[in-house]
Write a protein that holds these residues in place. Structure first.
Motif, PDB file in Angstrom:
ATOM      1  N   ASN A  76      30.822  63.975  10.754  1.00 32.80           N
ATOM      2  CA  ASN A  76      32.260  64.032  11.063  1.00 32.80           C
ATOM      3  C   ASN A  76      33.121  64.133   9.810  1.00 32.80           C
ATOM      4  OD1 ASN A  76      34.377  64.113  12.943  1.00 32.80           O
ATOM      5  ND2 ASN A  76      34.660  61.897  12.922  1.00 32.80           N
ATOM      6  N   PHE A  77      32.704  64.960   8.866  1.00 28.97           N
ATOM      7  CA  PHE A  77      33.453  65.156   7.619  1.00 28.97           C
ATOM      8  C   PHE A  77      34.790  65.840   7.922  1.00 28.97           C
ATOM      9  CE2 PHE A  77      34.588  67.280   3.645  1.00 28.97           C
ATOM     10  CZ  PHE A  77      34.268  66.330   2.690  1.00 28.97           C
ATOM     11  N   GLY A  78      35.853  65.367   7.251  1.00 28.58           N
ATOM     12  CA  GLY A  78      37.162  66.022   7.383  1.00 28.58           C
ATOM     13  C   GLY A  78      37.958  65.586   8.595  1.00 28.58           C
ATOM     14  N   CYS A  79      37.594  64.445   9.189  1.00 25.12           N
ATOM     15  CA  CYS A  79      38.356  63.997  10.360  1.00 25.12           C
ATOM     16  C   CYS A  79      39.739  63.526   9.907  1.00 25.12           C
ATOM     17  CB  CYS A  79      37.613  62.900  11.118  1.00 25.12           C
ATOM     18  SG  CYS A  79      37.263  61.421  10.175  1.00 25.12           S
ATOM     19  N   GLY A  80      40.661  63.517  10.866  1.00 25.48           N
ATOM     20  CA  GLY A  80      42.009  63.058  10.559  1.00 25.48           C
ATOM     21  C   GLY A  80      43.012  64.185  10.606  1.00 25.48           C
ATOM     22  N   SER A  81      43.824  64.267   9.601  1.00 25.79           N
ATOM     23  CA  SER A  81      45.015  65.108   9.672  1.00 25.79           C
ATOM     24  C   SER A  81      44.694  66.589   9.477  1.00 25.79           C
ATOM     25  CB  SER A  81      46.054  64.645   8.657  1.00 25.79           C
ATOM     26  OG  SER A  81      45.956  65.374   7.466  1.00 25.79           O
ATOM     27  N   SER A  82      45.710  67.427   9.723  1.00 26.76           N
ATOM     28  CA  SER A  82      45.543  68.874   9.634  1.00 26.76           C
ATOM     29  C   SER A  82      45.754  69.389   8.212  1.00 26.76           C
ATOM     30  CB  SER A  82      46.539  69.556  10.565  1.00 26.76           C
ATOM     31  OG  SER A  82      47.859  69.309  10.114  1.00 26.76           O
ATOM     32  N   ARG A  83      46.050  68.495   7.278  1.00 23.72           N
ATOM     33  CA  ARG A  83      46.443  68.902   5.922  1.00 23.72           C
ATOM     34  C   ARG A  83      45.454  69.891   5.297  1.00 23.72           C
ATOM     35  NH1 ARG A  83      46.014  62.751   3.679  1.00 23.72           N
ATOM     36  NH2 ARG A  83      47.273  62.529   5.555  1.00 23.72           N
ATOM     37  N   HIS A  85      45.714  70.701   2.437  1.00 25.04           N
ATOM     38  CA  HIS A  85      45.556  70.173   1.087  1.00 25.04           C
ATOM     39  C   HIS A  85      44.123  69.679   0.864  1.00 25.04           C
ATOM     40  CE1 HIS A  85      49.660  69.891   2.528  1.00 25.04           C
ATOM     41  NE2 HIS A  85      50.112  69.887   1.291  1.00 25.04           N
ATOM     42  N   ALA A  86      43.415  69.311   1.943  1.00 24.90           N
ATOM     43  CA  ALA A  86      42.032  68.837   1.790  1.00 24.90           C
ATOM     44  C   ALA A  86      41.122  69.963   1.284  1.00 24.90           C
ATOM     45  CB  ALA A  86      41.530  68.230   3.097  1.00 24.90           C
ATOM     46  N   PRO A  87      41.044  71.105   1.984  1.00 24.80           N
ATOM     47  CA  PRO A  87      40.257  72.194   1.394  1.00 24.80           C
ATOM     48  C   PRO A  87      40.840  72.739   0.085  1.00 24.80           C
ATOM     49  CG  PRO A  87      41.222  72.858   3.498  1.00 24.80           C
ATOM     50  CD  PRO A  87      41.421  71.389   3.372  1.00 24.80           C
ATOM     51  N   TRP A  88      42.174  72.716  -0.065  1.00 23.66           N
ATOM     52  CA  TRP A  88      42.748  73.163  -1.348  1.00 23.66           C
ATOM     53  C   TRP A  88      42.243  72.287  -2.495  1.00 23.66           C
ATOM     54  CZ3 TRP A  88      48.477  73.324   0.798  1.00 23.66           C
ATOM     55  CH2 TRP A  88      48.624  74.450   1.623  1.00 23.66           C
ATOM     56  N   ALA A  89      42.178  70.970  -2.253  1.00 26.87           N
ATOM     57  CA  ALA A  89      41.714  70.051  -3.299  1.00 26.87           C
ATOM     58  C   ALA A  89      40.231  70.265  -3.587  1.00 26.87           C
ATOM     59  CB  ALA A  89      41.975  68.603  -2.885  1.00 26.87           C
ATOM     60  N   LEU A  90      39.440  70.455  -2.543  1.00 23.08           N
ATOM     61  CA  LEU A  90      38.004  70.710  -2.735  1.00 23.08           C
ATOM     62  C   LEU A  90      37.809  71.981  -3.561  1.00 23.08           C
ATOM     63  CD1 LEU A  90      36.763  69.896   0.882  1.00 23.08           C
ATOM     64  CD2 LEU A  90      36.013  68.698  -1.177  1.00 23.08           C
ATOM     65  N   ILE A 106      39.945  70.933  12.881  1.00 23.07           N
ATOM     66  CA  ILE A 106      41.006  71.586  12.099  1.00 23.07           C
ATOM     67  C   ILE A 106      40.534  71.794  10.658  1.00 23.07           C
ATOM     68  CG2 ILE A 106      43.426  71.530  11.364  1.00 23.07           C
ATOM     69  CD1 ILE A 106      44.026  69.628  13.688  1.00 23.07           C
ATOM     70  N   PHE A 107      39.864  70.771  10.105  1.00 20.89           N
ATOM     71  CA  PHE A 107      39.330  70.892   8.746  1.00 20.89           C
ATOM     72  C   PHE A 107      38.358  72.073   8.658  1.00 20.89           C
ATOM     73  CE2 PHE A 107      35.973  70.154   5.676  1.00 20.89           C
ATOM     74  CZ  PHE A 107      36.693  69.979   4.512  1.00 20.89           C
ATOM     75  N   PHE A 108      37.498  72.185   9.659  1.00 16.61           N
ATOM     76  CA  PHE A 108      36.497  73.255   9.719  1.00 16.61           C
ATOM     77  C   PHE A 108      37.191  74.625   9.653  1.00 16.61           C
ATOM     78  CE2 PHE A 108      33.378  75.845  12.186  1.00 16.61           C
ATOM     79  CZ  PHE A 108      32.222  75.563  11.478  1.00 16.61           C
TER      80      PHE A 108
END
Lengths: 201, 471
Positions: A76-83, A85-90, A106-108
């Motif tokens: 369940n990696f990336g759960c939570g908000s739609s930001r 910014h998470a993939p941008w930071a990665l 959404i992260f996916f």
């Protein structure tokens, strides 16, 4: 968006389950109006103390993993908000591929829009890849999108599934909006029909 | 005769612009909600490519995450980055001509409260926003979900999204809720039963007597946290309550258009015999007031329970639970109702609506808080005004609560409303992640009534005990 074809690099093991988007990039870094520059704050609260010093045992602070390009993660990696910014930071840190047993929806989606390949594998395969990642900086994992395989540092290969359209976009670095605008006539005619059927919408 | 369809199937079918051979669809979007955090890069993308907003009349923007909620906010935003982000939305809304509720407008508030309140959200629509809690709008029988910033740009430019259809999941809550149990407890109970990845790949339709008995506010609370269960969206079939809520709202249809809309909305239900890929059933009577003890919304237990031990879990969850207990400063076996609370936060898109404030005020009325600080942050300027009119604001103020202006506030602490390290909060919001309400802050998710109870006693408390006192 950068193309993704094959990648051979260091994989960082992050076995924790439910790694959420607040962990990946805490909210104080969402105030930017740019997409770039977030890599230094990736996993900020796990990576640095309150006064900004590096936490030595955090995986990406260890010398072997500072150049990691792949993360092998718990469920369940990336759960939570739609930001996004998470993939941008990665991406800004240098991560181009994340492998887990499952990802939040959404992260996916967001990963594919940024040239990052998220790979879903069964638990027993993630277990093997996690062990391979733990070997550190001398081990190299290879991800081949064309053949849809991940190969460990000792040569074990595992196939993975990927949506054909998304694969095509990733391999060619295609911009979704450009592709959709080619269907402008279909959107026009949908709008004309909807205006009659559901004029309040 | 077509095959029986679910509510999700029907809304989906009515919005397909184009379907590729592999099943990838271009889905039309009826309403696009926009806030300041996830949109600046999208508008910038439009500028760089010389593209316009295709349907500005279907695009609604409001700043909410960064806005101060203190009474002196007219003086402006102190934090420079926050100010720039809100100013960027001001400019983007103006430049691209979209509907806009600036900070100074009484209708400003949390985007997911403003949308329904203004009648933008209507049954059968597709609604998206660069925000995971867009699921809230599913309470109207609208297909609503969060999207990333690249998709925000895609919707701005094309009014469509590239989508693959999710699977159908039914969550049925049978029977009625017991006193002291609320919509928040239903939605947390479902996550407790399915886990935070239990809904991944699905759109959930919530149904059953307990759901039908909820008000629209309660239904929004239930759908709001569908995302916490991993689902793409949550849906509730529209009924007379839905129509009554929508009627007369500024952007709802009027006259003959209203009649036509209602007759269409009445077709929005799951057909007898339609297929669900997964079914979860809970009994309404079995749901107790719940609290979270850990750092994932699935870490939920009845208030009468004790803190679990990592040994009670298996697999990757063992390490996660140990980490959560360390972070939360809790010991296995400790009674949940013994956990002392420093701060109480009532608000957010989960529980910042008028009914939530009524429920909390009913518990608080005539009493004083025993926590260090407690705040009520209404979900919109209009909720705030109504609460003042109903005398709720005075009840909170008399009890020692801070009575704030509308915004996301301490739910995610992007504005100055934050927890200090180690500070423990009973919150009506939706996420108890590490650092969510401020670095090192400890969050226990609860219903508004339970948050009010904790404020009065200084520890997590079974609100039913306080209710017994007043009877």
């Amino acid at each position: 968006m950068d193309k993704f074809t094959t990648l051979t690099g260091i994989a960082a093991p992050m076995p924790l389950v439910n790694i959420d988007t607040d962990m990946i990039i805490p909210k104080q870094f969402l105030k930017t109006i740019q997409r770039s520059g977030l890599g230094k704050n990736l996993f900020d609260e796990m990576r640095y103390t309150q006064d900004g010093a590096e936490i030595a045992d955090f995986v990406l602070n260890q010398p072997s993993y500072r150049q990691a390009q792949i993360i092998v993660a718990g469920d369940n990696f990336g759960c939570g908000s739609s930001r996004e910014h998470a993939p941008w930071a990665l991406l800004d840190f240098g991560i181009r591929c994340v492998i887990s047993t499952s990802f939040a929806d959404i992260f996916f989606n967001n990963c594919f829009k940024n040239g990052i390949l998220p790979i879903v594998m069964p638990q027993e395969v993630v277990d093997v890849l996690m062990e391979d990642a733990k070997k550190g900086g001398n081990a190299r994992m290879t991800v081949d999108l064309e053949t849809q395989t991940v190969t460990t540092s000792d040569g074990q290969s595992f196939g993975f599934e990927v949506d054909a359209f998304r694969k095509h976009c990733l391999m060619n670095g295609l911009d979704d909006i450009g592709l959709t605008l080619e269907k402008a006539a279909a959107i026009d005619s949908f709008e004309a029909r909807a205006k009659v059927a559901r004029p309040w919408a | 005769m077509t095959a029986p369809r679910t509510l999700y199937d029907k809304i989906w079918d009515d919005h397909v612009v184009h379907q590729a051979e592999d099943g990838t669809c271009l889905l039309y979007i009826d309403r696009h909600l926009v806030h300041e955090v996830t949109s600046p890069q999208a508008f910038e993308g439009l500028r760089m490519t010389g593209r316009k907003v295709r349907a500005p009349e279907k695009t609604i923007a409001v700043p909410d995450h960064n806005v101060p909620t203190t009474l002196d906010r007219a003086k402006g935003i102190e934090n420079e980055e926050s100010r720039i982000q809100v100013e960027a939305l001001d400019k983007n809304a103006r430049d691209f001509g979209v509907n806009y509720y600036p900070v100074s407008d009484i209708r400003q508030g949390i985007v997911h409260i403003v949308g329904p309140e203004q009648g933008w959200t209507l049954p059968g629509m597709t609604v998206v926003c660069g925000d995971s809690h867009t699921a809230t709008h599913g309470a109207f029988g609208a297909l609503a979900h969060g999207i990333g910033t690249s998709e925000v740009e895609h919707v701005l430019a094309t009014q469509t999204l590239i989508q693959k259809k999710s699977k159908n999941m039914k969550v049925e809550i049978t029977g009625s809720l017991r006193p002291g149990v609320t919509a928040k407890d239903i939605t947390m109970a479902v996550i407790g039963a399915t886990g935070t990845a239990g809904g991944t790949g699905y759109v959930i339709e919530y149904c059953g007597q307990a759901i039908r008995e909820l008000s629209m506010e309660g239904r929004m609370t239930v759908c709001n946290m569908a995302i916490e269960g991993g689902a793409r969206a949550g849906l509730i079939a529209p009924d007379e309550k839905t129509f009554a809520y929508c009627m007369g709202r500024p952007h709802a249809p009027k006259g003959a258009a209203w009649e036509a809309a209602v007759s269409y909305w009445k077709t929005l239900f799951t057909d007898e015999g339609a297929h669900f890929d997964k079914v979860v059933t809970l009994k309404g009577e079995d749901i107790a007031p719940l609290v979270t003890w850990g750092t994932s919304p699935e870490d939920v237990l009845p208030i009468t329970a004790t803190v679990p031990s990592p040994a009670d879990f298996t697999g990757g969850k063992v390490e996660a639970v140990q980490r959560a207990l360390d972070y939360m400063g809790l010991t296995p076996g400790q009674k949940l109702s013994d956990i002392a609370i420093d701060t109480v936060f009532i608000g957010s898109c989960t529980n910042g609506r008028i009914e939530d404030l009524r429920a909390a005020a009913e518990v608080v009325k005539g009493k004083k808080i025993k926590v260090k600080r407690a705040m009520v942050v209404p979900g919109s300027g209009l909720v705030r005004a109504q609460a003042e009119e109903e005398g709720l604001a005075q009840i909170f103020i008399d009890a020692g609560f801070e009575w704030r202006l509308a915004g996301c506030s301490m739910c995610l602490a992007m504005n100055p409303d934050q927890l200090a390290p180690g500070e423990r909060c009973a919150a009506t919001s939706n996420r108890n992640f590490e650092g969510r309400q401020g670095r090192g802050g400890r969050t226990h998710l609860v219903s508004p009534a339970m948050a009010a109870a904790a404020a009065l006693t200084g520890h997590l408390t079974d609100v039913r005990e306080l209710m017994a006192e007043t009877v």
